[in-house]
Design a protein around this motif. Structure first.
Motif, PDB file in Angstrom:
ATOM      1  N   LEU A   1      19.908  16.723   6.391  1.00 48.05           N
ATOM      2  CA  LEU A   1      19.329  17.247   7.634  1.00 48.05           C
ATOM      3  C   LEU A   1      17.871  17.643   7.436  1.00 48.05           C
ATOM      4  O   LEU A   1      17.028  17.438   8.311  1.00 48.05           O
ATOM      5  N   VAL A   2      17.562  18.216   6.273  1.00 46.06           N
ATOM      6  CA  VAL A   2      16.172  18.568   5.974  1.00 46.06           C
ATOM      7  C   VAL A   2      15.319  17.302   5.888  1.00 46.06           C
ATOM      8  O   VAL A   2      14.209  17.231   6.433  1.00 46.06           O
ATOM      9  N   GLN A   3      15.829  16.288   5.208  1.00 42.06           N
ATOM     10  CA  GLN A   3      15.084  15.038   5.082  1.00 42.06           C
ATOM     11  C   GLN A   3      14.832  14.397   6.445  1.00 42.06           C
ATOM     12  O   GLN A   3      13.740  13.870   6.711  1.00 42.06           O
ATOM     13  N   LEU A   4      15.827  14.414   7.311  1.00 39.48           N
ATOM     14  CA  LEU A   4      15.651  13.829   8.643  1.00 39.48           C
ATOM     15  C   LEU A   4      14.600  14.587   9.435  1.00 39.48           C
ATOM     16  O   LEU A   4      13.863  13.992  10.242  1.00 39.48           O
ATOM     17  N   GLY A   5      14.506  15.900   9.214  1.00 36.86           N
ATOM     18  CA  GLY A   5      13.456  16.666   9.858  1.00 36.86           C
ATOM     19  C   GLY A   5      12.077  16.225   9.390  1.00 36.86           C
ATOM     20  O   GLY A   5      11.139  16.099  10.199  1.00 36.86           O
ATOM     21  N   HIS A   6      11.935  15.978   8.092  1.00 37.33           N
ATOM     22  CA  HIS A   6      10.673  15.465   7.565  1.00 37.33           C
ATOM     23  C   HIS A   6      10.358  14.093   8.155  1.00 37.33           C
ATOM     24  O   HIS A   6       9.197  13.796   8.480  1.00 37.33           O
ATOM     25  N   MET A   7      11.376  13.255   8.288  1.00 34.82           N
ATOM     26  CA  MET A   7      11.157  11.919   8.829  1.00 34.82           C
ATOM     27  C   MET A   7      10.641  11.987  10.261  1.00 34.82           C
ATOM     28  O   MET A   7       9.692  11.285  10.630  1.00 34.82           O
ATOM     29  N   ARG A   8      11.240  12.840  11.077  1.00 31.44           N
ATOM     30  CA  ARG A   8      10.796  12.967  12.474  1.00 31.44           C
ATOM     31  C   ARG A   8       9.360  13.475  12.548  1.00 31.44           C
ATOM     32  O   ARG A   8       8.595  13.057  13.406  1.00 31.44           O
ATOM     33  N   ARG A   9       9.025  14.375  11.644  1.00 34.76           N
ATOM     34  CA  ARG A   9       7.661  14.910  11.621  1.00 34.76           C
ATOM     35  C   ARG A   9       6.662  13.832  11.236  1.00 34.76           C
ATOM     36  O   ARG A   9       5.558  13.762  11.783  1.00 34.76           O
ATOM     37  N   LEU A  10       7.053  12.975  10.311  1.00 33.62           N
ATOM     38  CA  LEU A  10       6.163  11.932   9.817  1.00 33.62           C
ATOM     39  C   LEU A  10       6.056  10.771  10.804  1.00 33.62           C
ATOM     40  O   LEU A  10       4.954  10.295  11.106  1.00 33.62           O
TER      41      LEU A  10
ATOM     42  N   GLY B   1       0.826  -1.200   0.000  1.00 35.51           N
ATOM     43  CA  GLY B   1       0.000   0.000   0.000  1.00 35.51           C
ATOM     44  C   GLY B   1       0.861   1.252   0.000  1.00 35.51           C
ATOM     45  O   GLY B   1       2.030   1.236   0.412  1.00 35.51           O
ATOM     46  N   HIS B   2       0.281   2.327  -0.481  1.00 40.62           N
ATOM     47  CA  HIS B   2       0.960   3.626  -0.512  1.00 40.62           C
ATOM     48  C   HIS B   2       0.071   4.639   0.201  1.00 40.62           C
ATOM     49  O   HIS B   2      -1.096   4.819  -0.149  1.00 40.62           O
ATOM     50  N   LEU B   3       0.631   5.296   1.213  1.00 39.77           N
ATOM     51  CA  LEU B   3      -0.118   6.226   2.054  1.00 39.77           C
ATOM     52  C   LEU B   3       0.410   7.637   1.844  1.00 39.77           C
ATOM     53  O   LEU B   3       1.554   7.944   2.202  1.00 39.77           O
ATOM     54  N   LYS B   4      -0.416   8.471   1.250  1.00 40.20           N
ATOM     55  CA  LYS B   4      -0.059   9.874   1.011  1.00 40.20           C
ATOM     56  C   LYS B   4      -0.711  10.705   2.107  1.00 40.20           C
ATOM     57  O   LYS B   4      -1.927  10.627   2.323  1.00 40.20           O
ATOM     58  N   LEU B   5       0.096  11.505   2.805  1.00 42.95           N
ATOM     59  CA  LEU B   5      -0.350  12.143   4.046  1.00 42.95           C
ATOM     60  C   LEU B   5      -0.423  13.656   3.919  1.00 42.95           C
ATOM     61  O   LEU B   5       0.408  14.287   3.266  1.00 42.95           O
ATOM     62  N   ALA B   6      -1.422  14.229   4.583  1.00 45.38           N
ATOM     63  CA  ALA B   6      -1.625  15.675   4.586  1.00 45.38           C
ATOM     64  C   ALA B   6      -1.285  16.240   5.965  1.00 45.38           C
ATOM     65  O   ALA B   6      -1.612  15.638   6.992  1.00 45.38           O
ATOM     66  N   PHE B   7      -0.636  17.412   5.935  1.00 48.31           N
ATOM     67  CA  PHE B   7      -0.295  18.103   7.178  1.00 48.31           C
ATOM     68  C   PHE B   7      -1.108  19.385   7.383  1.00 48.31           C
ATOM     69  O   PHE B   7      -0.945  20.045   8.405  1.00 48.31           O
ATOM     70  N   ASP B   8      -1.948  19.730   6.432  1.00 50.98           N
ATOM     71  CA  ASP B   8      -2.807  20.900   6.606  1.00 50.98           C
ATOM     72  C   ASP B   8      -4.043  20.727   5.737  1.00 50.98           C
ATOM     73  O   ASP B   8      -4.156  19.785   4.946  1.00 50.98           O
ATOM     74  N   ASP B   9      -4.995  21.645   5.887  1.00 44.76           N
ATOM     75  CA  ASP B   9      -6.266  21.530   5.172  1.00 44.76           C
ATOM     76  C   ASP B   9      -6.083  21.630   3.658  1.00 44.76           C
ATOM     77  O   ASP B   9      -6.808  20.982   2.902  1.00 44.76           O
ATOM     78  N   GLU B  10      -5.130  22.438   3.225  1.00 44.87           N
ATOM     79  CA  GLU B  10      -4.904  22.574   1.787  1.00 44.87           C
ATOM     80  C   GLU B  10      -4.426  21.270   1.173  1.00 44.87           C
ATOM     81  O   GLU B  10      -4.899  20.863   0.099  1.00 44.87           O
TER      82      GLU B  10
ATOM     83  N   VAL C   1      -6.822   7.896  10.296  1.00 47.55           N
ATOM     84  CA  VAL C   1      -5.449   7.615   9.887  1.00 47.55           C
ATOM     85  C   VAL C   1      -4.569   7.322  11.095  1.00 47.55           C
ATOM     86  O   VAL C   1      -3.669   6.455  11.038  1.00 47.55           O
ATOM     87  N   HIS C   2      -4.809   8.005  12.235  1.00 45.57           N
ATOM     88  CA  HIS C   2      -3.988   7.744  13.423  1.00 45.57           C
ATOM     89  C   HIS C   2      -4.378   6.428  14.098  1.00 45.57           C
ATOM     90  O   HIS C   2      -3.522   5.760  14.700  1.00 45.57           O
TER      91      HIS C   2
ATOM     92  N   GLY D   1       3.058  10.964  13.119  1.00 38.55           N
ATOM     93  CA  GLY D   1       3.172  12.145  13.952  1.00 38.55           C
ATOM     94  C   GLY D   1       1.844  12.857  14.126  1.00 38.55           C
ATOM     95  O   GLY D   1       0.935  12.754  13.298  1.00 38.55           O
ATOM     96  N   LYS D   2       1.734  13.621  15.194  1.00 40.90           N
ATOM     97  CA  LYS D   2       0.480  14.299  15.537  1.00 40.90           C
ATOM     98  C   LYS D   2       0.071  15.344  14.507  1.00 40.90           C
ATOM     99  O   LYS D   2      -1.105  15.713  14.414  1.00 40.90           O
ATOM    100  N   GLY D   3       1.034  15.834  13.733  1.00 43.78           N
ATOM    101  CA  GLY D   3       0.704  16.860  12.763  1.00 43.78           C
ATOM    102  C   GLY D   3      -0.049  16.368  11.539  1.00 43.78           C
ATOM    103  O   GLY D   3      -0.567  17.178  10.756  1.00 43.78           O
ATOM    104  N   VAL D   4      -0.153  15.057  11.354  1.00 44.92           N
ATOM    105  CA  VAL D   4      -0.871  14.502  10.210  1.00 44.92           C
ATOM    106  C   VAL D   4      -2.370  14.709  10.415  1.00 44.92           C
ATOM    107  O   VAL D   4      -2.929  14.315  11.437  1.00 44.92           O
TER     108      VAL D   4
END
Length: 375
Positions: A281-290, A88-97, A124-125, A132-135
Motif C-alpha cells: 500500500l505504501v509503494q502504491l502511494g509512491h506510484m500514484r505520486r510519481l 535512460g534512468h530518471l531520478k526525481l526530486a520532490f523538494d528543494d533538498e 522535466v514536466h 506528478g505535479k509534486g516533482v
C-alpha cells in the motif's frame, strides 16, 4: 570422482555465472560452477532489473562503467536475449533538498565519467508529461536502462557451459578446506579439488567467508517487489525517487515493475521472505505520486528474494586477506544487478592473473577486520 579444476565458483547468481563464463571463454581455464539450486534463482533472478550507474557512490563508478560496457555487448557473449534496453534512468526530486542533492552529485559523477542531465520543474514536466505535479526536478542518465533479471544469469550459465565450464546445478557445497595445492570441496554429489575458489554465494557468502576467518558484517534482507497488469506502454525511462524510497519501470509488454522502501529480515536457514500487504500500500502511494495516471492499477503479483546488505553499502570484492587462492565477490546491498557482469569479469581476471582492470581498494574484505562483527 575427485576431479581437479583450475577454479571452483561457488554460487550461480549473475556474478558467479558471469565469472565462470569469462574464466572459460576469455582465460581458457578449467572451471566448475557450483549452484545448490538453479542458476539465477536467488537475488539475481528476482530483483528489479535496474541497469543504472546514476546514484552509485563515486568510488563504484569505475566498476559500473566496466560493467556497462559488457551490458552493451551482451549479444557478443550470449546466444539468448535478455531484454536489455537503453531507456535512460530518471531520478526525481520532490523538494528543494532532494534537488540540491541531485545538483551536488551530477558534477562529481561527471568527473568520474558519468554524464547526467539536470532538469528543473518546467523542463522535466515538458519532457516527461506523465509525472506528478509534486516533482520539482530531476537528473537523467541517458545510457542507463533495464533488463529482465529472470533471463540474464541463466543465459550466462548456458554461455559458460558452451565455453567449456562444468556447470553443476542442484549441487550444494557442504565443506571447503584449504590444502597444500589449493582447495578440497565436498558437495552432495561428491568431492572435487580446485586451485582457486571464488565465493559468489550471495547472501550466504558471509558464512563461507567466516569459515576461513574473513569477518564480514552482512545482514540478509528481502526486498518487496510487485508487477501490475499490462497497460499501454508510455513510460520509457526507469524512474526513481531522489531519496531512493521507490523505483519503477514499464516493460515493453506494458506491465509496470516496482519496488523500494522497507525490507524484511530473512532467516538463511529458512529463506522464504513473504511480501507484506501494508508495504504494498505504501509503494502504491509512491506510484500514484510519481505517475498519477497509474492510480487504480491492478497488481497481479508480488514477491521477494534474499539479498546481502553491508553496513557501509559497499560489496566485498577481492582476495581473502587470510587464505591464499580465495576470492570474494558478494554483499551488493540490493544494487548488484548492474555491477554483476563487471564483477564477474574482474573476478575472472583476478583468478587468472592476480590483477584487476578497475580499482578494488574500497571493496577489500579486510576493511572489517577491526570490528570483529560477523553476521
Amino acid at each position: 570422482m575427485n576431479r581437479r579444476f583450475d577454479v571452483a565458483v561457488v554460487g550461480g547468481g549473475l556474478v558467479g555465472a558471469s565469472a565462470a563464463y569469462f574464466l572459460a571463454s576469455r582465460h581458457r581455464l578449467d572451471v566448475v560452477l557450483l549452484e545448490r539450486g538453479r542458476v539465477g534463482a536467488q537475488a539475481s533472478g528476482v530483483n528489479f532489473g535496474n541497469v543504472r550507474r546514476q546514484g552509485r557512490t563515486i568510488n563504484q563508478l569505475p566498476l559500473a562503467h566496466h560493467a556497462r560496457a559488457i551490458w552493451g555487448e551482451l549479444d557478443k557473449h550470449l546466444d539468448d536475449p535478455c531484454e536489455f534496453l537503453v531507456t535512460g534512468h530518471l531520478k526525481l526530486a520532490f523538494d528543494d533538498e532532494q534537488m540540491a542533492a541531485l545538483e551536488d552529485y551530477a558534477p562529481r559523477a561527471g568527473a568520474a565519467g558519468l554524464d547526467l542531465e539536470l532538469m528543473g520543474a518546467n523542463a522535466v514536466h515538458t519532457r516527461f508529461p506523465f509525472l506528478g505535479k509534486g516533482v520539482v526536478g530531476g537528473s537523467f542518465s541517458p545510457q542507463d536502462g533495464n533488463a529482465n533479471p529472470r533471463l540474464v544469469a541463466p543465459a550466462f550459465g548456458r554461455a559458460a557451459r558452451r565455453a567449456g565450464a562444468d556447470v553443476r546445478e542442484n549441487t550444494e557445497v557442504l565443506d571447503i578446506t584449504r590444502t597444500a595445492d589449493g582447495f578440497a570441496l565436498e558437495t552432495r554429489d561428491g568431492s572435487l579439488r580446485a586451485g582457486t575458489v571464488v565465493n559468489a554465494a550471495g547472501a550466504w557468502a558471509g558464512r563461507l567467508a567466516q569459515s576461513f576467518g574473513d569477518t564480514v558484517p552482512m545482514t540478509p534482507r528481502g526486498p518487496m517487489m510487485a508487477v501490475t497488469e499490462p497497460l499501454r506502454y508510455a513510460i520509457r525511462p526507469v524512474l526513481g525517487t531522489g531519496d531512493s524510497s521507490f523505483y519503477m519501470r514499464q516493460v515493453e509488454r506494458g506491465s509496470v515493475v516496482f519496488g523500494g522502501g522497507a525490507r524484511v529480515d530473512v532467516d538463511l536457514d529458512n529463506p522464504f521472505p513473504r511480501p507484506r500487504p501494508e508495504h504494498l500500500l505504501v509503494q502504491l502511494g509512491h506510484m500514484r505520486r510519481l505517475v498519477p495516471s497509474l492510480a487504480g492499477v491492478q497488481v497481479i503479483r508480488t514477491w521477494s528474494g534474499v539479498e546481502g546488505y553491508m553496513d557501509d553499502k559497499q560489496p566485498a570484492i577481492g582476495f581473502s586477506p587470510n587464505v591464499p587462492g580465495l576470492i570474494h565477490a558478494f554483499g551488493f546491498t540490493g544494487h548488484g544487478f548492474q555491477l554483476a557482469p563487471g564483477v564477474g569479469s574482474v573476478v575472472a581476471e583476478l583468478a587468472a592473473s592476480g590483477t584487476s582492470p578497475v580499482p578494488l581498494e574500497s571493496y577489500a574484505v579486510d576493511r572489517f577486520a577491526a570490528s570483529g562483527d560477523a553476521r
